[in-house]
Design a protein around this motif. Structure first.
Motif, PDB file in Angstrom:
ATOM      1  N   GLN A  82       0.829  -1.204   0.000  1.00 45.72           N
ATOM      2  CA  GLN A  82       0.000   0.000   0.000  1.00 45.72           C
ATOM      3  C   GLN A  82       0.863   1.254   0.000  1.00 45.72           C
ATOM      4  N   ARG A  83       1.931   1.222   0.784  1.00 47.69           N
ATOM      5  CA  ARG A  83       2.849   2.374   0.830  1.00 47.69           C
ATOM      6  C   ARG A  83       3.502   2.597  -0.533  1.00 47.69           C
ATOM      7  N   PHE A  84       3.900   1.541  -1.200  1.00 47.03           N
ATOM      8  CA  PHE A  84       4.521   1.646  -2.516  1.00 47.03           C
ATOM      9  C   PHE A  84       3.558   2.279  -3.517  1.00 47.03           C
ATOM     10  N   TRP A  85       2.297   1.835  -3.488  1.00 46.33           N
ATOM     11  CA  TRP A  85       1.302   2.361  -4.420  1.00 46.33           C
ATOM     12  C   TRP A  85       1.069   3.858  -4.187  1.00 46.33           C
ATOM     13  N   GLU A  86       1.014   4.272  -2.937  1.00 46.67           N
ATOM     14  CA  GLU A  86       0.836   5.687  -2.628  1.00 46.67           C
ATOM     15  C   GLU A  86       1.996   6.512  -3.163  1.00 46.67           C
ATOM     16  N   LEU A  87       3.209   6.010  -2.982  1.00 40.76           N
ATOM     17  CA  LEU A  87       4.385   6.743  -3.446  1.00 40.76           C
ATOM     18  C   LEU A  87       4.457   6.787  -4.966  1.00 40.76           C
ATOM     19  N   CYS A  88       4.006   5.714  -5.623  1.00 36.94           N
ATOM     20  CA  CYS A  88       4.022   5.699  -7.093  1.00 36.94           C
ATOM     21  C   CYS A  88       3.140   6.788  -7.679  1.00 36.94           C
ATOM     22  N   LEU A  89       2.064   7.118  -7.004  1.00 33.80           N
ATOM     23  CA  LEU A  89       1.102   8.083  -7.530  1.00 33.80           C
ATOM     24  C   LEU A  89       1.432   9.527  -7.162  1.00 33.80           C
ATOM     25  N   ARG A  90       2.362   9.697  -6.267  1.00 36.09           N
ATOM     26  CA  ARG A  90       2.729  11.057  -5.869  1.00 36.09           C
ATOM     27  C   ARG A  90       3.760  11.630  -6.830  1.00 36.09           C
ATOM     28  N   LYS A  91       3.621  12.915  -7.121  1.00 37.79           N
ATOM     29  CA  LYS A  91       4.527  13.593  -8.047  1.00 37.79           C
ATOM     30  C   LYS A  91       5.555  14.461  -7.335  1.00 37.79           C
ATOM     31  N   ASP A  92       5.392  14.605  -6.017  1.00 39.76           N
ATOM     32  CA  ASP A  92       6.244  15.527  -5.269  1.00 39.76           C
ATOM     33  C   ASP A  92       7.374  14.815  -4.540  1.00 39.76           C
ATOM     34  N   ILE A  93       7.720  13.611  -4.979  1.00 42.49           N
ATOM     35  CA  ILE A  93       8.773  12.853  -4.318  1.00 42.49           C
ATOM     36  C   ILE A  93       9.788  12.391  -5.354  1.00 42.49           C
ATOM     37  N   THR A  94      10.935  12.001  -4.860  1.00 51.85           N
ATOM     38  CA  THR A  94      11.962  11.469  -5.754  1.00 51.85           C
ATOM     39  C   THR A  94      11.679   9.995  -6.036  1.00 51.85           C
ATOM     40  N   ASP A  95      12.261   9.490  -7.111  1.00 49.93           N
ATOM     41  CA  ASP A  95      12.049   8.084  -7.475  1.00 49.93           C
ATOM     42  C   ASP A  95      12.688   7.121  -6.480  1.00 49.93           C
ATOM     43  N   GLU A  96      13.662   7.627  -5.705  1.00 52.67           N
ATOM     44  CA  GLU A  96      14.361   6.736  -4.784  1.00 52.67           C
ATOM     45  C   GLU A  96      13.456   6.221  -3.665  1.00 52.67           C
ATOM     46  N   GLN A  97      12.464   7.012  -3.273  1.00 55.85           N
ATOM     47  CA  GLN A  97      11.622   6.595  -2.136  1.00 55.85           C
ATOM     48  C   GLN A  97      10.816   5.328  -2.429  1.00 55.85           C
ATOM     49  N   PRO A  98      10.106   5.235  -3.564  1.00 49.98           N
ATOM     50  CA  PRO A  98       9.416   3.969  -3.851  1.00 49.98           C
ATOM     51  C   PRO A  98      10.374   2.798  -4.031  1.00 49.98           C
ATOM     52  N   VAL A  99      11.536   3.067  -4.590  1.00 54.23           N
ATOM     53  CA  VAL A  99      12.511   1.997  -4.782  1.00 54.23           C
ATOM     54  C   VAL A  99      12.978   1.463  -3.435  1.00 54.23           C
ATOM     55  N   ARG A 100      13.182   2.359  -2.475  1.00 56.83           N
ATOM     56  CA  ARG A 100      13.591   1.918  -1.138  1.00 56.83           C
ATOM     57  C   ARG A 100      12.508   1.048  -0.503  1.00 56.83           C
ATOM     58  N   VAL A 101      11.241   1.426  -0.688  1.00 58.86           N
ATOM     59  CA  VAL A 101      10.147   0.621  -0.148  1.00 58.86           C
ATOM     60  C   VAL A 101      10.127  -0.751  -0.816  1.00 58.86           C
ATOM     61  N   ALA A 102      10.344  -0.786  -2.145  1.00 55.43           N
ATOM     62  CA  ALA A 102      10.366  -2.056  -2.873  1.00 55.43           C
ATOM     63  C   ALA A 102      11.514  -2.944  -2.389  1.00 55.43           C
ATOM     64  N   CYS A 103      12.679  -2.350  -2.147  1.00 51.53           N
ATOM     65  CA  CYS A 103      13.823  -3.126  -1.653  1.00 51.53           C
ATOM     66  C   CYS A 103      13.559  -3.649  -0.240  1.00 51.53           C
ATOM     67  N   LEU A 104      12.917  -2.831   0.580  1.00 57.33           N
ATOM     68  CA  LEU A 104      12.552  -3.293   1.917  1.00 57.33           C
ATOM     69  C   LEU A 104      11.570  -4.453   1.813  1.00 57.33           C
ATOM     70  N   GLY A 105      10.642  -4.359   0.855  1.00 60.93           N
ATOM     71  CA  GLY A 105       9.708  -5.461   0.638  1.00 60.93           C
ATOM     72  C   GLY A 105      10.415  -6.739   0.212  1.00 60.93           C
ATOM     73  N   ALA A 106      11.411  -6.613  -0.675  1.00 60.84           N
ATOM     74  CA  ALA A 106      12.176  -7.786  -1.110  1.00 60.84           C
ATOM     75  C   ALA A 106      12.915  -8.419   0.067  1.00 60.84           C
ATOM     76  N   PHE A 107      13.433  -7.579   0.963  1.00 59.92           N
ATOM     77  CA  PHE A 107      14.107  -8.090   2.157  1.00 59.92           C
ATOM     78  C   PHE A 107      13.128  -8.859   3.039  1.00 59.92           C
ATOM     79  N   VAL A 108      11.917  -8.340   3.188  1.00 57.96           N
ATOM     80  CA  VAL A 108      10.899  -9.008   4.005  1.00 57.96           C
ATOM     81  C   VAL A 108      10.483 -10.328   3.365  1.00 57.96           C
ATOM     82  N   VAL A 109      10.387 -10.357   2.036  1.00 57.77           N
ATOM     83  CA  VAL A 109      10.075 -11.611   1.337  1.00 57.77           C
ATOM     84  C   VAL A 109      11.141 -12.663   1.653  1.00 57.77           C
ATOM     85  N   GLY A 110      12.420 -12.247   1.603  1.00 56.50           N
ATOM     86  CA  GLY A 110      13.502 -13.173   1.923  1.00 56.50           C
ATOM     87  C   GLY A 110      13.427 -13.684   3.355  1.00 56.50           C
TER      88      GLY A 110
END
Length: 314
Positions: free
Chosen positions: A159-187
């Motif tokens: 849900q956090r990733f989806w919110e960040l994807c739709l926002r235009k006032d943030i850098t691209d690094e923030q959603p990527v960090r959430v995605a990487c954190l998600g990959a870590f949790v999957v592991g």
């Protein structure tokens, strides 16, 4: 000025959400600990408690993450039997799962402008926390509670990733960090129990589709190295198996000191890699009968509210 007011309102909502989540989690944890088994329970509880106390290896795939956390709990909790202390791992994980399910529902409701989201989210989170089956597995040593925790965290991060994807006032690094954190949790989830893949795979697919629909290509080839490193970091607890096998306490499973023995254990080849359990009952049960049993169990474990809430959400 309008933007500042919106930001203040959002900050106030987040403060309320996290305050309620903290209080809710504390209540759930207190109830779980108060109702936990005082010593070893049924099922795999005895084996997991023994392996946690002796730093051994459990039956395939070994459950290294649970065993290491269980060992830590036997050292930091100053009261109760060793079995009770390992049971507290499930109490803790179950309460964290309830908190993250609450946070996920709260953000989901808020994103869709549903009023009183902070309070409405307590309904599904409360049903989950105190459903008879979940409550049972959250008060004695079993790996299911930890799996539920990682699933709930993944839902929140989705849900956090989806919110960040739709926002235009943030850098691209923030959603990527959430995605990487998600990959870590999957592991980490796979380091606990393989069955979590049935939940993680759809979530990963949802992340890919969200990324494509946002047209920002945040988690494309550029983010792939970070995602792979994060996933491998989450899988790192499996290195414990090789260490434990060399120290080989009595009662430990198998020999993971060789690559053949390691992968045989991790891939559950003794049981069948793609089989969820070693029995033959599932193969003899028709799909419609299994679906009927699932719906009946869902209804009984959610006080008949589960199917109704599912229909309402649809």
């Amino acid at each position: 000025k309008m933007k500042t007011e919106e930001e203040r309102e959002s900050a106030a909502d987040n403060k309320e959400m996290f305050s309620i989540a903290l209080a809710f989690g504390g209540i759930v944890l207190a109830i779980y600990v108060n109702t936990a088994f005082p010593t070893v329970a049924s099922g795999d509880s005895g084996e997991l408690a023994f392996c946690s106390c002796s730093l051994g290896v459990g039956h395939p795939p070994g459950y290294p993450l649970f065993i290491m956390v269980g060992y830590l709990f036997t050292k930091i909790i100053p009261f109760g039997s060793p079995g009770f202390r390992v049971n507290c791992v499930s109490c803790f994980c179950g309460s964290v799962a309830a908190v993250f399910l609450y946070l996920f529902c709260c953000r989901w409701y808020s994103w869709r402008r549903i009023p009183y989201a902070s309070y409405l989210a307590l309904i599904p989170a409360g049903i989950f926390a105190f459903a008879p089956l979940f409550w049972h597995y959250n008060i004695h040593a079993e790996v299911f509670s930890m799996s539920n925790m990682f699933i709930a965290i993944q839902l929140y991060l989705l849900q956090r990733f989806w919110e960040l994807c739709l926002r235009k006032d943030i850098t691209d690094e923030q959603p990527v960090r959430v995605a990487c954190l998600g990959a870590f949790v999957v592991g980490l989830g796979l380091s606990n129990q393989h069955a979590i893949v049935f939940y993680s795979a759809p979530i990963v697919l949802a992340v890919i589709l969200m990324d494509l629909s946002s047209r920002r290509r945040l988690v494309g080839l550029g983010g792939l190295p970070g995602l792979c490193v994060s996933l491998l970091a989450g899988l790192s607890p499996y290195a414990y198996l090789a260490w434990s096998s060399k120290h080989a306490p009595l009662g430990t499973w198998g020999d993971q000191s060789t690559s053949e023995g390691f992968f045989r254990h991790v891939l559950r080849r003794e049981y069948g890699t793609l089989k969820l359990y070693s029995g033959e009952d599932a193969a003899k049960t028709p799909l419609h009968a299994m679906a009927a049993l699932y719906l009946a169990d869902l209804s009984s474990n959610t006080l008949l509210l589960g199917p109704l809430l599912a229909l309402a959400g649809a």
